[in-house]
Design a protein around this motif. Structure first.
Motif, PDB file in Angstrom:
ATOM      1  N   ILE A 133       0.872  -1.167   0.000  1.00 12.46           N
ATOM      2  CA  ILE A 133       0.000   0.000   0.000  1.00 12.46           C
ATOM      3  C   ILE A 133       0.916   1.226   0.000  1.00 12.46           C
ATOM      4  O   ILE A 133       1.813   1.337   0.836  1.00 12.46           O
ATOM      5  CB  ILE A 133      -0.897   0.029   1.252  1.00 12.46           C
ATOM      6  CG1 ILE A 133      -1.658  -1.286   1.387  1.00 12.46           C
ATOM      7  CG2 ILE A 133      -1.854   1.215   1.206  1.00 12.46           C
ATOM      8  CD1 ILE A 133      -2.184  -1.536   2.792  1.00 12.46           C
ATOM      9  N   ASP A 168      -2.269   6.393  -3.973  1.00 12.81           N
ATOM     10  CA  ASP A 168      -2.996   5.124  -4.093  1.00 12.81           C
ATOM     11  C   ASP A 168      -2.545   4.243  -5.254  1.00 12.81           C
ATOM     12  O   ASP A 168      -2.750   3.050  -5.239  1.00 12.81           O
ATOM     13  CB  ASP A 168      -4.497   5.393  -4.197  1.00 12.81           C
ATOM     14  CG  ASP A 168      -4.825   6.387  -5.296  1.00 12.81           C
ATOM     15  OD1 ASP A 168      -4.733   6.017  -6.480  1.00 12.81           O
ATOM     16  OD2 ASP A 168      -5.183   7.534  -4.968  1.00 12.81           O
ATOM     17  N   LEU A 170      -3.751   3.688  -8.037  1.00  7.34           N
ATOM     18  CA  LEU A 170      -4.845   2.979  -8.702  1.00  7.34           C
ATOM     19  C   LEU A 170      -4.806   3.262 -10.192  1.00  7.34           C
ATOM     20  O   LEU A 170      -4.300   4.297 -10.633  1.00  7.34           O
ATOM     21  CB  LEU A 170      -6.192   3.413  -8.114  1.00  7.34           C
ATOM     22  CG  LEU A 170      -6.394   3.123  -6.636  1.00  7.34           C
ATOM     23  CD1 LEU A 170      -7.744   3.666  -6.165  1.00  7.34           C
ATOM     24  CD2 LEU A 170      -6.290   1.643  -6.338  1.00  7.34           C
ATOM     25  N   GLN A 188      -7.795   4.915  -0.587  1.00  9.65           N
ATOM     26  CA  GLN A 188      -6.877   4.118   0.227  1.00  9.65           C
ATOM     27  C   GLN A 188      -7.521   2.805   0.641  1.00  9.65           C
ATOM     28  O   GLN A 188      -6.845   1.791   0.761  1.00  9.65           O
ATOM     29  CB  GLN A 188      -6.386   4.897   1.454  1.00  9.65           C
ATOM     30  CG  GLN A 188      -5.241   5.849   1.150  1.00  9.65           C
ATOM     31  CD  GLN A 188      -4.024   5.163   0.551  1.00  9.65           C
ATOM     32  OE1 GLN A 188      -4.084   4.394  -0.411  1.00  9.65           O
ATOM     33  NE2 GLN A 188      -2.865   5.451   1.100  1.00  9.65           N
ATOM     34  N   SER A 203      -6.960   0.605  -2.180  1.00 10.10           N
ATOM     35  CA  SER A 203      -5.554   0.172  -2.158  1.00 10.10           C
ATOM     36  C   SER A 203      -5.327  -0.924  -1.125  1.00 10.10           C
ATOM     37  O   SER A 203      -4.605  -1.883  -1.375  1.00 10.10           O
ATOM     38  CB  SER A 203      -4.640   1.361  -1.845  1.00 10.10           C
ATOM     39  OG  SER A 203      -4.687   2.301  -2.873  1.00 10.10           O
TER      40      SER A 203
END
Length: 195
Positions: free
Chosen positions: A60, A64, A66, A120, A123
């Motif tokens: 993590i 993030d 993503l 988050q 994540s």
């Protein structure tokens, strides 16, 4: 030691991220070696190491990381695919973990439609979906407000199992003191303090 959350502290540039990148097999040590389960890692076996990481280490980041063109669900189930799991089972596992972190009503949303805390949580879901023994969190609360940072830390702490450890790099001494053990990097050396 498994079953605990460790906080890793140190000033910027002290080597926290480098240490996490070494543990996650992203970076290769300039000398020495890394062992997992009494087996030395051969950094020339990139594909084998990628599969090992996907199955054993959840990561993590502060940002993030993503994939913006994919939904929360897709961002999580892609991690299952990377570990070799079949697509339908990957989707089921991803939905279950997103539900566990309170995002079942946001699974079809894209990252730009999510708050910082929700991103988050995605994540964290992505890091947890393959049920790793090690979770490495590199400043995951660094860009969040205090309330959301506390929620994310508490959510991470709930992910501890007898077979899992979490290493949480942070500048936040309040969060660090909520861990089972505080590790500090001082002048390139790692020292341990039970909290």
């Amino acid at each position: 030691k498994l079953g605990k959350i460790y906080s890793l502290m140190g000033p910027s540039g002290s080597g926290k991220s480098t240490l996490l990148n070494l543990i996650s097999l992203i970076d290769k040590p300039t000398n020495g070696f890394i062992k997992f389960l009494d087996k030395s890692i051969d950094f020339d076996l990139k594909e084998e190491n990628d599969i090992f990481r996907a199955n054993n280490i959840g990561i993590i980041y502060q940002q993030d990381n993503l994939l913006n063109d994919f939904t929360a669900l897709e961002n999580v189930y892609f991690s299952c695919l990377a570990s070799g799991l079949e697509k339908n089972l990957s989707i089921i596992k991803a939905k279950n973990i997103l539900k566990k972190v309170g995002l079942s009503n946001r699974i079809d949303h894209y990252p730009n439609e999510l708050s910082g805390g929700e991103k988050q949580r995605v994540s964290i879901s992505r890091a947890l979906v393959n049920e790793p023994n090690i979770i490495l969190a590199d400043e995951p609360t660094g860009s969040l407000d205090k309330k959301t940072a506390d929620e994310i830390f508490d959510l991470l702490k709930k992910q501890i199992t007898p077979n899992r450890l979490i290493l949480f790099a942070t500048h936040n001494r309040f969060l660090a003191k909520k861990s089972d053990c505080l590790l500090e990097i001082v002048d390139g050396k790692l020292k341990s303090t039970n909290v």
